[in-house]
Design a protein around this motif. Structure first.
Motif, PDB file in Angstrom:
ATOM      1  N   LYS A 117       0.829  -1.207   0.000  1.00 35.97           N
ATOM      2  CA  LYS A 117       0.000   0.000   0.000  1.00 35.97           C
ATOM      3  C   LYS A 117       0.866   1.260   0.000  1.00 35.97           C
ATOM      4  O   LYS A 117       0.550   2.253  -0.676  1.00 35.97           O
ATOM      5  N   LEU A 141       2.136   1.923  -3.488  1.00 37.33           N
ATOM      6  CA  LEU A 141       1.141   2.546  -4.363  1.00 37.33           C
ATOM      7  C   LEU A 141       1.085   4.052  -4.139  1.00 37.33           C
ATOM      8  O   LEU A 141       0.940   4.838  -5.088  1.00 37.33           O
ATOM      9  N   LYS A 159      -0.444  -1.553 -11.659  1.00 31.99           N
ATOM     10  CA  LYS A 159      -1.506  -2.523 -11.953  1.00 31.99           C
ATOM     11  C   LYS A 159      -1.184  -3.887 -11.345  1.00 31.99           C
ATOM     12  O   LYS A 159      -2.077  -4.567 -10.828  1.00 31.99           O
ATOM     13  N   GLN A 210      -1.750  -3.656  -7.579  1.00 34.57           N
ATOM     14  CA  GLN A 210      -3.183  -3.576  -7.289  1.00 34.57           C
ATOM     15  C   GLN A 210      -3.861  -4.933  -7.439  1.00 34.57           C
ATOM     16  O   GLN A 210      -4.725  -5.301  -6.639  1.00 34.57           O
ATOM     17  N   ARG A 211      -3.468  -5.681  -8.474  1.00 36.39           N
ATOM     18  CA  ARG A 211      -4.032  -7.024  -8.644  1.00 36.39           C
ATOM     19  C   ARG A 211      -3.584  -7.941  -7.515  1.00 36.39           C
ATOM     20  O   ARG A 211      -4.349  -8.790  -7.041  1.00 36.39           O
TER      21      ARG A 211
END
Length: 620
Positions: A170, A173, A200, A203-204
């Motif tokens: 997190k 990101l 991406k 996130q996946r």
């Protein structure tokens, strides 16, 4: 001759080996400890300069200090550490997070102020600052290494930070979003494409994971790949002030979004709380239809001769919610030692009268006695007798509760809940009139669940008081000044602002003492004084605190535990030992927004296989 020649050759070979050692080794170094030698060596190397400018030596650890002035005027030293290992990168991220939190202002400053702070940082980042041992320990502390489970030990204690991988992903990101918004990064399209691809992937990998065990096996590879890409971004963007400015702007934006979401959540929660679910709307319609299909003899309850027997245990319930009322009755009878001695007096409104009767005709509570009355049939309860009934039907009161933009209305949405306009909510102040031949009544709200036999409450000596209730002054906001307007002299002269409040929901009322002390007249007098709502704003608890002031006997807390309708962390032991648990608040157990942890205590008293519930699609 050959022996001498061989010895000479061996001598010269030995000399070529030993001489460099003697020439390039500091003899005094042998007297230093390994730790001090390493420290002196690092200090000497990191102090090297070229043309009066500090240059990076990537092979060795180096700290570039800057001073950041916080909102309170304190100076916070910021160090940017260039380390290649993952352990040191994580330590640097933790330190950066601490700096951001340490410099967070309490007020809502503009982005301009953020930029000013960043400029100050930039102007100081080249200023030599002495490295404090404490900050060095934070950066180079070996206790920050992840353990075998992905958790990290926090400095100063042995507490393991759980789910370190989820936290790290997190954080990555957030850092990626910062780089993607910086002009220097945007100017490098190859880096932008690579970073977006990594975002991406992370996130996946994260998806809806809340702990490390939820992550896929490939998550650690994604983490390492993202870290490498972020390292490239750090090389591209070397202006710390721009990064700090962006982070501060993101922080303020997140705080503003949080404030808006909290306001929206409060509005939607209040709206949901006063909205009838489709299933609970269907249920009384089906019951009413079937009730009027019965003949008059089938519409009567048995054991009506027990309704005025003072030797029995009498309960008063005032509700328009059929399902909630059934849970109160079922849970009480389930835990009663002698069910045949319990009598339930239910009062509802005209719309739900037939439905309430039909439910208990179709689902009789064993040997207990049921009475269902219609509040519209209380002819004595009219506006000429009851000041609150007169106020509830007035145009000014309706405007106050429902017209949000009216000049005299309150902006708080909870003040416009229609339950405050229902006379059922105020019937608790007319118990002697409703039950003129009874001596003692146990009043129950419809959002409670009974877990133990309650017959012991009739044996409690109230010591001349009218009301027996559990006090709620364990928290400061449950005292009188929370509910009453002490700026009004009528309140401040008659009551103590720090007096302990108590709870409605499960109350023992001595009706003989009530009549003797003329409590209903006390209630009427204070209602007349509050016509302009200057003494209190809403509800039945404020007038209850006034009416039963110094007339309330504190019951043992084990009888009544509150908070299950708003507090997700009620002590489990308190719940288990309580005779009555109370879902006071907006998160009722029959609503979808109810707290899942507590719903089972309520739903176990509902037969979801019942034909009426299945037809109305009422599910657990």
């Amino acid at each position: 001759m050959m022996v001498k020649l061989r010895n000479l050759v061996l001598f010269f070979m030995l000399l070529t080996v030993v001489a460099p050692i003697l020439l390039y080794t500091d003899p005094a170094a042998s007297f230093k400890t390994p730790f001090s030698a390493k420290r002196d060596f690092l200090e000497d190397v990191t102090a090297l300069t070229f043309n009066s400018d500090e240059n990076r030596l990537n092979l060795l650890p180096r700290e570039s200090p800057a001073v950041l002035r916080g909102g309170g005027g304190e100076e916070v030293v910021v160090y940017s550490v260039d380390k290649n290992s993952r352990r040191q990168e994580e330590a640097r991220d933790q330190l950066s997070a601490r700096v951001l939190s340490a410099t967070d202002d309490d007020d809502d400053n503009s982005i301009k102020q953020v930029a000013d702070s960043a400029s100050e940082i930039h102007s100081r980042e080249r200023t030599p600052v002495q490295l404090s041992q404490q900050t060095s320990e934070k950066v180079d502390d070996h206790h920050d290494e992840p353990n075998a489970f992905g958790a990290k030990k926090e400095k100063g204690n042995n507490v393991l930070l759980p789910d370190a991988q989820v936290r790290h992903l997190k954080d990555q990101l957030i850092r990626a979003k910062v780089y993607l918004s910086l002009p220097s990064a945007k100017a490098n399209p190859h880096f932008v494409r690579e970073l977006r691809l990594r975002v991406k992937e992370v996130q996946r990998a994260l998806a809806d994971a809340s702990k490390d065990s939820d992550l896929p096996k490939t998550a650690i590879d994604k983490l390492k790949a993202m870290e490498q890409t972020l390292a490239k971004g750090k090389q591209i963007q070397d202006d710390c002030s721009t990064v700090v400015k962006k982070l501060r702007a993101m922080l303020h934006s997140a705080e503003e979004q949080l404030r808006v979401h909290k306001k929206q959540t409060m509005f939607l929660t209040q709206l949901t709380a006063k909205t009838i679910p489709k299933g609970l709307h269907c249920l009384p319609l089906r019951l009413t239809t079937d009730y009027y299909a019965l003949n008059s003899s089938q519409q009567q309850f048995p054991n009506q001769d027990k309704l005025e027997d003072t030797q029995l245990y009498h309960y008063a319930l005032f509700s328009d919610n059929v399902l909630a009322t059934s849970v109160v009755v079922n849970s009480t009878i389930t835990n009663a030692k002698h069910p045949s001695k319990h009598v339930f007096h239910i009062v509802t409104d005209r719309l739900n009268y037939a439905a309430m009767r039909m439910w208990f005709l179709d689902n009789p509570p064993g040997k207990a006695t049921i009475q269902v009355q219609n509040v519209e049939e209380f002819t004595w309860l009219n506006s000429s007798y009851s000041p609150v009934l007169k106020q509830l039907s007035s145009r000014s009161m309706i405007d106050y509760y429902f017209r949000a933009h009216h000049t005299n209305s309150d902006t708080n949405i909870k003040f416009r809940n229609p339950k405050y306009l229902s006379i059922l909510n105020h019937l608790r102040f007319y118990l002697p009139e409703i039950f003129p031949k009874l001596s003692k009544v146990l009043f129950l709200d419809d959002d409670i669940v009974v877990q133990k036999d309650l017959s012991g409450l009739w044996l409690v000596d109230l010591k001349g008081n009218v009301n027996g209730a559990v006090e709620t002054c364990g928290e400061s906001f449950h005292r009188f000044d929370r509910y009453l307007n002490f700026s009004n002299p009528l309140i401040s002269k008659n009551f103590d602002p720090r007096a302990c409040g108590w709870a409605y929901g499960m109350n023992v009322f001595d009706l003989d003492e009530w009549k003797r002390q003329n409590i209903t007249e006390v209630y009427h007098r204070w209602q007349d004084l509050n016509q302009d709502r200057e003494l209190w704003k809403l509800g039945t608890l404020p007038p209850g605190l006034i009416t039963f002031w110094r007339r309330t006997y504190p019951l043992d807390r084990k009888w009544h535990t509150l908070g299950l309708g708003y507090n997700p962390s009620v002590n489990q032991r308190d719940i288990e030992r309580a005779a009555v648990i109370h879902y006071n608040g907006n998160l009722k157990p029959w609503l979808e927004i109810g707290i899942p942890r507590y719903r089972g205590f309520w739903s176990k008293h509902v037969d979801y296989e019942h034909v009426y519930l299945r037809e109305c699609n009422i599910n657990p």
